[in-house]
Design a protein around this motif. Structure first.
Motif, short mmCIF file in Angstrom:
data_model
loop_
_atom_site.label_atom_id
_atom_site.label_comp_id
_atom_site.label_asym_id
_atom_site.label_seq_id
_atom_site.Cartn_x
_atom_site.Cartn_y
_atom_site.Cartn_z
N ARG A 24 39.77 44.83 -57.11
CA ARG A 24 39.21 43.24 -57.07
C ARG A 24 38.37 43.19 -55.87
O ARG A 24 38.27 44.04 -54.53
CB ARG A 24 40.27 42.79 -57.19
CG ARG A 24 40.19 41.33 -56.88
CD ARG A 24 40.92 40.63 -57.19
NE ARG A 24 41.26 39.17 -57.26
CZ ARG A 24 41.91 38.22 -57.82
NH1 ARG A 24 43.05 38.37 -57.61
NH2 ARG A 24 41.52 37.09 -57.59
N TYR A 25 36.80 42.92 -55.90
CA TYR A 25 36.36 42.23 -55.02
C TYR A 25 36.28 40.71 -54.97
O TYR A 25 35.12 40.46 -55.45
CB TYR A 25 34.65 43.01 -55.50
CG TYR A 25 35.01 44.20 -55.15
CD1 TYR A 25 34.39 45.15 -54.42
CD2 TYR A 25 35.53 45.30 -56.66
CE1 TYR A 25 34.45 46.91 -53.95
CE2 TYR A 25 35.26 46.38 -56.64
CZ TYR A 25 35.01 47.21 -55.06
OH TYR A 25 34.75 48.81 -54.78
N GLY A 26 37.00 40.46 -54.49
CA GLY A 26 37.17 38.68 -54.24
C GLY A 26 38.15 37.59 -54.62
O GLY A 26 38.51 38.00 -55.73
N SER A 27 37.62 36.52 -54.70
CA SER A 27 37.61 35.95 -55.74
C SER A 27 36.34 35.06 -56.30
O SER A 27 35.05 35.66 -56.46
CB SER A 27 38.48 34.69 -55.23
OG SER A 27 37.87 33.62 -54.52
N TYR A 28 36.96 33.96 -57.38
CA TYR A 28 35.60 33.53 -58.40
C TYR A 28 34.39 32.80 -57.19
O TYR A 28 34.21 32.39 -57.40
CB TYR A 28 36.47 32.74 -59.36
CG TYR A 28 36.93 32.98 -60.59
CD1 TYR A 28 36.11 34.03 -61.57
CD2 TYR A 28 38.30 32.33 -60.47
CE1 TYR A 28 36.89 34.76 -62.42
CE2 TYR A 28 38.32 33.63 -62.19
CZ TYR A 28 37.90 34.65 -62.84
OH TYR A 28 38.48 35.06 -63.96
N THR A 29 35.60 32.30 -56.45
CA THR A 29 35.18 31.10 -54.83
C THR A 29 34.59 32.52 -53.88
O THR A 29 33.81 31.40 -52.91
CB THR A 29 36.11 30.10 -54.91
OG1 THR A 29 36.89 30.92 -54.37
CG2 THR A 29 35.95 29.32 -55.96
N ARG A 30 35.24 33.17 -53.69
CA ARG A 30 34.81 33.96 -52.74
C ARG A 30 34.48 35.44 -52.33
O ARG A 30 35.05 35.80 -53.03
CB ARG A 30 36.01 34.18 -51.33
CG ARG A 30 35.15 34.98 -50.02
CD ARG A 30 36.55 34.54 -49.24
NE ARG A 30 35.93 35.41 -47.57
CZ ARG A 30 35.51 35.31 -46.48
NH1 ARG A 30 34.49 33.54 -46.97
NH2 ARG A 30 35.03 35.76 -46.10
N ASN A 31 32.83 36.30 -52.46
CA ASN A 31 32.63 37.49 -53.31
C ASN A 31 31.10 37.25 -52.07
O ASN A 31 30.79 36.74 -52.15
CB ASN A 31 33.34 37.12 -54.82
CG ASN A 31 31.85 36.33 -55.77
OD1 ASN A 31 30.50 36.70 -55.39
ND2 ASN A 31 32.18 35.02 -56.37
N PRO A 32 31.26 38.98 -52.74
CA PRO A 32 29.58 39.25 -52.17
C PRO A 32 28.63 38.52 -52.38
O PRO A 32 27.73 38.18 -51.76
CB PRO A 32 29.80 40.49 -52.84
CG PRO A 32 30.68 41.28 -52.98
CD PRO A 32 31.23 40.06 -53.41
N LEU A 33 28.77 38.13 -53.48
CA LEU A 33 27.41 37.24 -53.99
C LEU A 33 28.01 35.73 -53.26
O LEU A 33 26.53 35.46 -52.45
CB LEU A 33 27.69 37.13 -55.82
CG LEU A 33 26.25 36.47 -56.22
CD1 LEU A 33 24.77 36.56 -55.48
CD2 LEU A 33 26.36 36.27 -57.54
N ASN A 34 28.75 34.94 -53.47
CA ASN A 34 28.63 33.75 -52.88
C ASN A 34 28.67 34.30 -51.05
O ASN A 34 27.91 32.82 -50.42
CB ASN A 34 29.81 33.37 -53.28
CG ASN A 34 30.39 33.01 -54.78
OD1 ASN A 34 29.18 32.60 -55.22
ND2 ASN A 34 31.66 32.58 -55.47
N GLN A 35 28.24 35.25 -50.83
CA GLN A 35 28.49 35.36 -49.57
C GLN A 35 27.95 35.67 -48.66
O GLN A 35 26.78 34.53 -47.73
CB GLN A 35 29.45 36.11 -48.56
CG GLN A 35 31.22 36.48 -48.91
CD GLN A 35 32.05 37.21 -48.56
OE1 GLN A 35 31.19 38.28 -49.44
NE2 GLN A 35 33.04 37.09 -47.63
N TRP A 36 26.13 35.91 -50.55
CA TRP A 36 25.03 36.16 -49.39
C TRP A 36 24.81 35.39 -49.59
O TRP A 36 23.71 34.47 -49.11
CB TRP A 36 24.32 37.28 -50.44
CG TRP A 36 22.71 37.21 -50.72
CD1 TRP A 36 22.51 36.59 -52.07
CD2 TRP A 36 22.44 37.31 -50.38
NE1 TRP A 36 21.07 36.36 -51.96
CE2 TRP A 36 20.47 36.94 -50.64
CE3 TRP A 36 22.03 37.54 -48.64
CZ2 TRP A 36 19.75 36.76 -50.03
CZ3 TRP A 36 20.60 37.83 -47.80
CH2 TRP A 36 19.49 37.73 -49.11
#
Length: 435
Positions: free
Chosen positions: A325-337
């Motif tokens: 698992r890589y994060g959640s719906y609201t906190r993941n690599p894309l959202n962080q970027w």
């Protein structure tokens, strides 16, 4: 750099270009350049270090390597076929280089005298030219829905190498009797690529499509005088790339996928987000660079991307990738970027200049964060293939995957076959583990 210093630099570059072109780099002295530019010779050394440093500035300023990408992007719409695009590029590059024959002769003849730094700078210029040309080729290949044996980068490097080699022969030898003129050389180069770079059956498909088009333009050519209209492949610029039923799907193992994601994370937030989208949403390179910030829908229940390039559709970004698992719906690599961005530019993925990433830049980023892997570097297309196989193995049916991937059911046949192979292998392993 002050306005005065900038003007002095420009005068030195112009003076050097005139002298290099007229009498070659070897015969030109720094004193001659300084005198023609009406500056002190010390100023030349302060600006460029030595004659080779000035030579690199001349090459850069001439536009042989630089500003090529912008020029090619404007040329794409002026072509209707792959053949025309290739011939136009060849003519343009040969014309640009033959405008300075003495300079080109000297660049080749004096290359052994350059410092490591200058050879590296020259090599970087050549690499950038190859990447710009590869970007141009990718656009044409996608537009014409072609299937090639080589990647766009390899094809671009080969073509540029042959163009440069042709000019070296032309400018350094006499009476070689290889080609009558540049047009004959370019036609020979085109024939070589058409019969060597295209995948099996591609050239035949293209010729058959051309014959059908010609038949449609000539009513009465058939036995009944009727034109039989057969479907031809979609040639729109946004047509998705496909894997034919005869090709092999090269998906990646879970351990390698995790290693790639970790390397991307070390490379930076943007690269981590790119890898996450590649493996989590299975998008094509062209679809990723077309994404806007507004194309993301993210809340506590879902994370979706709106694809506007090619097959318009919504695609979920999977949190679970190959069992991890890589994060959640609201906190993941894309959202962080996206949250880390301080600019207000609309593209989802931008380069260092905050401009939308190009195809070649995205591919370069992939090569960067896969370069340290102990195994041979995988291609970026394998991320999409891995995503398709993984969804099938997790129970998704072919019809649903067709909607999400933008590929039709026929195109998904190799993925289905590969998923079955992996499932059968896993079952055999489990059976062997039972007492």
């Amino acid at each position: 750099m002050s306005r005065t210093s900038s003007a002095t630099r420009a005068r030195l570059i112009q003076a050097a270009l005139e002298l290099f072109t007229a009498q070659g780099v070897t015969e030109t002295t720094t004193r001659q350049i300084a005198e023609l530019a009406q500056v002190n010779e010390v100023t030349l050394f302060r600006q460029f270090g030595n004659k080779q440093g000035l030579l690199l500035a001349v090459i850069e300023d001439s536009g042989v390597f630089t500003r090529l990408g912008e020029s090619l992007r404007s040329q794409v719409d002026q072509t209707t076929t792959f053949e025309q695009a290739l011939i136009n590029y060849g003519r343009d590059r040969l014309q640009a280089l033959t405008q300075m024959p003495e300079l080109l002769r000297s660049v080749v003849g004096e290359s052994g005298k350059y410092t490591v730094e200058h050879r590296q700078a020259l090599g970087e210029g050549v690499t950038q030219a190859n990447l710009d040309f590869a970007d141009y080729l990718t656009t044409v290949i996608q537009r014409d829905r072609l299937h090639l044996r080589l990647s766009a980068e390899k094809l671009a490097s080969l073509v540029n190498g042959m163009l440069f080699g042709y000019l070296v022969i032309e400018l350094t030898s006499e009476f070689h009797r290889l080609w009558q003129n540049q047009e004959e050389f370019l036609q020979s180069l085109l024939e070589l690529i058409l019969h060597g770079a295209f995948a099996d059956g591609e050239l035949q498909r293209r010729e058959e499509a051309q014959r059908r088009e010609e038949a449609e333009e000539e009513p009465g050519s058939g036995d009944t005088g009727e034109i039989v209209r057969q479907p031809v492949p979609d040639s729109s610029p946004n047509a998705p790339s496909q894997v034919t039923s005869s090709e092999t799907v090269a998906d990646l193992p879970a351990s390698l996928v995790h290693a790639i994601l970790q390397q991307a994370k070390k490379s930076g937030l943007r690269d981590y987000a790119l890898a996450y989208v590649l493996f989590g949403a299975g998008l094509r390179v062209e679809e990723i660079i077309a994404l806007e910030r507004s194309h993301q829908i993210s809340d506590t229940h879902r994370h979706l991307l709106q694809v506007t390039q090619g097959n318009v559709r919504q695609v979920p970004v999977n949190q679970w990738i190959m069992g991890k698992r890589y994060g959640s719906y609201t906190r993941n690599p894309l959202n962080q970027w996206l949250k880390s961005r301080k600019d207000d530019r609309s593209p989802m993925f931008v380069n260092e200049a905050l401009e939308r990433m190009s195809v070649s830049e995205l591919r370069a980023a992939w090569r960067n964060f896969t370069a340290e892997l102990e195994t041979p570097s995988p291609s970026i297309e394998q991320a999409r293939q891995t995503w398709c196989v993984e969804l099938l193995m997790r129970g998704m049916n072919v019809e649903d995957l067709s909607i999400l991937s933008g590929l039709d059911v026929k195109q998904l046949e190799p993925y289905v076959r590969r998923a079955r192979e992996k499932t059968a292998l896993e079952r055999a392993i489990r059976l062997d583990q039972k007492p």
